[in-house]
Write an enzyme that holds these catalytic residues in place. Sequence first.
Site, PDB file in Angstrom:
ATOM      1  N   HIS A   1     -16.367 -15.036  36.384  1.00  0.00           N
ATOM      2  CA  HIS A   1     -17.448 -14.414  37.161  1.00  0.00           C
ATOM      3  C   HIS A   1     -17.214 -12.928  37.392  1.00  0.00           C
ATOM      4  CE1 HIS A   1     -18.901 -18.344  37.792  1.00  0.00           C
ATOM      5  NE2 HIS A   1     -18.085 -18.689  38.781  1.00  0.00           N
TER       6      HIS A   1
ATOM      7  N   CYS B   1     -15.831 -12.727  31.949  1.00  0.00           N
ATOM      8  CA  CYS B   1     -16.537 -13.071  30.707  1.00  0.00           C
ATOM      9  C   CYS B   1     -17.247 -11.826  30.158  1.00  0.00           C
ATOM     10  CB  CYS B   1     -17.554 -14.172  30.997  1.00  0.00           C
ATOM     11  SG  CYS B   1     -18.626 -14.495  29.617  1.00  0.00           S
TER      12      CYS B   1
ATOM     13  N   HIS C   1     -23.527 -16.241  45.077  1.00  0.00           N
ATOM     14  CA  HIS C   1     -22.690 -16.610  43.930  1.00  0.00           C
ATOM     15  C   HIS C   1     -21.727 -15.462  43.610  1.00  0.00           C
ATOM     16  CE1 HIS C   1     -21.490 -17.772  39.885  1.00  0.00           C
ATOM     17  NE2 HIS C   1     -21.931 -18.997  40.175  1.00  0.00           N
TER      18      HIS C   1
ATOM     19  N   GLU D   1     -20.528 -14.327  40.931  1.00  0.00           N
ATOM     20  CA  GLU D   1     -20.944 -13.447  39.824  1.00  0.00           C
ATOM     21  C   GLU D   1     -21.945 -12.404  40.327  1.00  0.00           C
ATOM     22  OE1 GLU D   1     -22.529 -15.359  36.227  1.00  0.00           O
ATOM     23  OE2 GLU D   1     -23.844 -13.626  35.990  1.00  0.00           O
TER      24      GLU D   1
ATOM     25  N   THR E   1     -26.203 -14.571  34.745  1.00  0.00           N
ATOM     26  CA  THR E   1     -26.136 -15.103  33.367  1.00  0.00           C
ATOM     27  C   THR E   1     -26.594 -16.549  33.254  1.00  0.00           C
ATOM     28  OG1 THR E   1     -23.828 -15.640  33.749  1.00  0.00           O
ATOM     29  CG2 THR E   1     -24.282 -13.572  32.612  1.00  0.00           C
TER      30      THR E   1
ATOM     31  N   ASN F   1     -24.213 -23.786  36.759  1.00  0.00           N
ATOM     32  CA  ASN F   1     -24.796 -24.211  35.486  1.00  0.00           C
ATOM     33  C   ASN F   1     -24.806 -25.726  35.341  1.00  0.00           C
ATOM     34  OD1 ASN F   1     -22.587 -25.131  33.552  1.00  0.00           O
ATOM     35  ND2 ASN F   1     -21.700 -23.218  34.292  1.00  0.00           N
TER      36      ASN F   1
ATOM     37  N   SER G   1     -17.972 -25.798  32.910  1.00  0.00           N
ATOM     38  CA  SER G   1     -16.617 -25.821  33.453  1.00  0.00           C
ATOM     39  C   SER G   1     -15.993 -27.212  33.347  1.00  0.00           C
ATOM     40  CB  SER G   1     -16.631 -25.337  34.902  1.00  0.00           C
ATOM     41  OG  SER G   1     -17.644 -26.005  35.613  1.00  0.00           O
TER      42      SER G   1
HETATM   43  S1  SF4 Z   1     -21.616 -19.395  31.267  1.00  0.00           S
HETATM   44 FE1  SF4 Z   1     -21.810 -17.733  29.847  1.00  0.00          FE
HETATM   45  S2  SF4 Z   1     -21.646 -15.933  31.096  1.00  0.00           S
HETATM   46 FE2  SF4 Z   1     -20.856 -17.586  32.296  1.00  0.00          FE
HETATM   47  S3  SF4 Z   1     -18.721 -17.599  31.862  1.00  0.00           S
HETATM   48 FE3  SF4 Z   1     -19.632 -18.987  30.438  1.00  0.00          FE
HETATM   49  S4  SF4 Z   1     -19.991 -17.766  28.619  1.00  0.00           S
HETATM   50 FE4  SF4 Z   1     -19.644 -16.372  30.310  1.00  0.00          FE
END
Ligand code: SF4
Length: 708
Positions: free
Chosen positions: A72, A94, A122, A124, A161, A219, A261
Amino acid sequence: VKIIRADPSGFCPGVKGALNLACQALQEEGRVYTWGPLVHNEKVVATLEQAGAHIINDLTEVTPGALVIRAHGVGPQRLEEAVARGFKIYDGTCPRVKKVQELAQRLAATGEDVVLVGEREHPEVQGILDWAGKPLTVVATPDEVERLPALPGRVALLAQTTQTPENVEAVAAALRRRGVEVTLYDTLCFATTERQAAARKLARQVDVMIVVGSSQSANTRRLVQVCREEGVPTYLVGSAAELKREWLVGKEIVGVTAGASAPEEIIEEVCGRMSEEYRVEEKMAERTGPVTPDAAAAPEPASLPEAEKNDQASSAEAPTKSTESVEDLYAKSFLTLHEGQVVTGKVVRVDSDGVLVDVGYKSEGVIPLAELSNKPFVSPDEVVQVGQEVKVTVLKVDAEGNNLVLSKRRADQEETWQELKRHYEEGSPVEGQVLEVVKGGLIVFVGLRAFMPASQVGLRYEADLSPYVGQTLKAKIIEIEPQRRRVILSHRAVLEEEKAAKREALWAELEEGQVRHGRVTKLTDFGAFVDLGGAEGLIHISELSWSRVRHPSEVVHEGDEVDVKVLRLDRERGRISLGLKQVRPDPWTEIRQNFPVGTIHEGVVTNILNFGAFVKLADGIEGLVHISQLAPRHVGHPSEVVQIGQRVKVKVLDINEDERRISLSIKQVPPELQPVTQPQEEVASPAPGPEGASPAETAGENGDATQA
Ligand code: SF4
């Protein structure tokens, strides 16, 4: 029952990169700190903790040491503070997140009004806000846009992202409805959207979806959401222990996906538990074949906790067995790179800035456009597509394992070079496209630019080589210079080889007496050469026609297609004698029917010798009028009576078929029947009468032929 796994699912390149970096830091330092949990997965976090990676939230809590920044990312002030306090930074941010951070910083610095779509709390988003260095407007949904107070006339729109493209578009639309001009920046993560698209597609095909991951992961929650949007029952589990049998009762197809993750080990454990306990079979969607199901009877599962309420439940588990296997997993994926190394990776993004490739390293590597291909291209997607496996050469990688710069062009070049060397050693041909005409020859692309001298282009020297540009030619490598990586080609060598093969095949087929088809290639005074498709044969002038021929051009021309008879084969000397007249009717076979002894015919004087004159009666039929038969008087020389080219009436005195001779007489023809003609320049080919008509019929029609 089948289990189908979404592809892709599980660890994204960013998370994988951060975990690999943490493993590297552990190897180098023995003990490290991570600034917050590296991934939203309790099992993984517990495993790392056991290995010596301790989570901290406040730099003041601990004595400075090695500090791993998670995918993040964090703001620049916090990084500076860490360095100032003596922490050694392992930056696992990332690259995709870094791109948004840099964009936010640049836009804010240029005074743009920025709206960021994302979840304000968040990490990020927090990091991106820190990089912007000034307050940005953060909205999570289009509804929030409606509730915003006054808005500027124009905004730059960025997104966290892991946002969905639909939500970002909806926010952009809401802004536009409020009269705001929106410049939308592409900041969404491909890994996330790809996993969402795969999950959505799979959800349409199955009866129930199991999402493996943590409810703390944005995500992962998004994956649950997209599956539910497809109307399929969807359950989130952090581990196999959270599965409930009733979710699967009566279901024939079970879909499995996993958040970015979720480690492979846990996903496999979930699939395995379903296979074992619910007697289902699994298969990888469109990637691998079905896995053999275990047909053992399914025991009743123990009562399982509510998956979505147990975000922290599995963190206490962290069994030794899992620890080892997760570490093994990391160890397997751990990769050290050095400049010049050639590695294989998967293309994860193609855009106008370059191509991102996951080579299983800490971070994705970038192929700058100039390093993509040796061959000219307009758009990078002409060269590579997302998902494609590519070989790349490492151009640059810094000590921290970041800034990985790759070159496909050089890896291709190396591969091409090895391939060309193999062709050279084996003597096998290569294929390439002619790029341009240069002084002395052609440039041909065979993976690299190679030179073909003009003398090596065709079987014969060609002054103008421009028609070859754009053509694909097969060529042999006749010279190779490893030091200068120079390659010299010969198309001619291939043509010669093909010609030799054709020649051999032709000779194997040829038999005397055969009639073959060919093309006249060259005329000489003594005959005509005919290409039979692999070898040339000669029609001697005497074999061109049943008539006397002064030059082959009277019968054939270069380029004519002809049928010819094979008269003789000299295999030792490679000579083929052909006949053209043999495939045409022989006028001598019907000589007595067409020119009976005693009949009178018109002919043309073709030659005069001391002993008489030759008169042509038809193609292939010439007779001699002996000097004694020229006139009813003494004749000193035939030229006193006839001239070459003169039309005369002659009477047939005798026919000798064996020797192909006809004796004729002029003096025995009544003078009143002789035509009054001038000598002709060209020797014509008079027929005995109308074609196909008998002399009797001819006489009956025009009185020219008279029965003696
Ligand atoms: S989801 Fe995409 S932006 Fe987030 S860490 Fe993974 S590769 Fe990077």
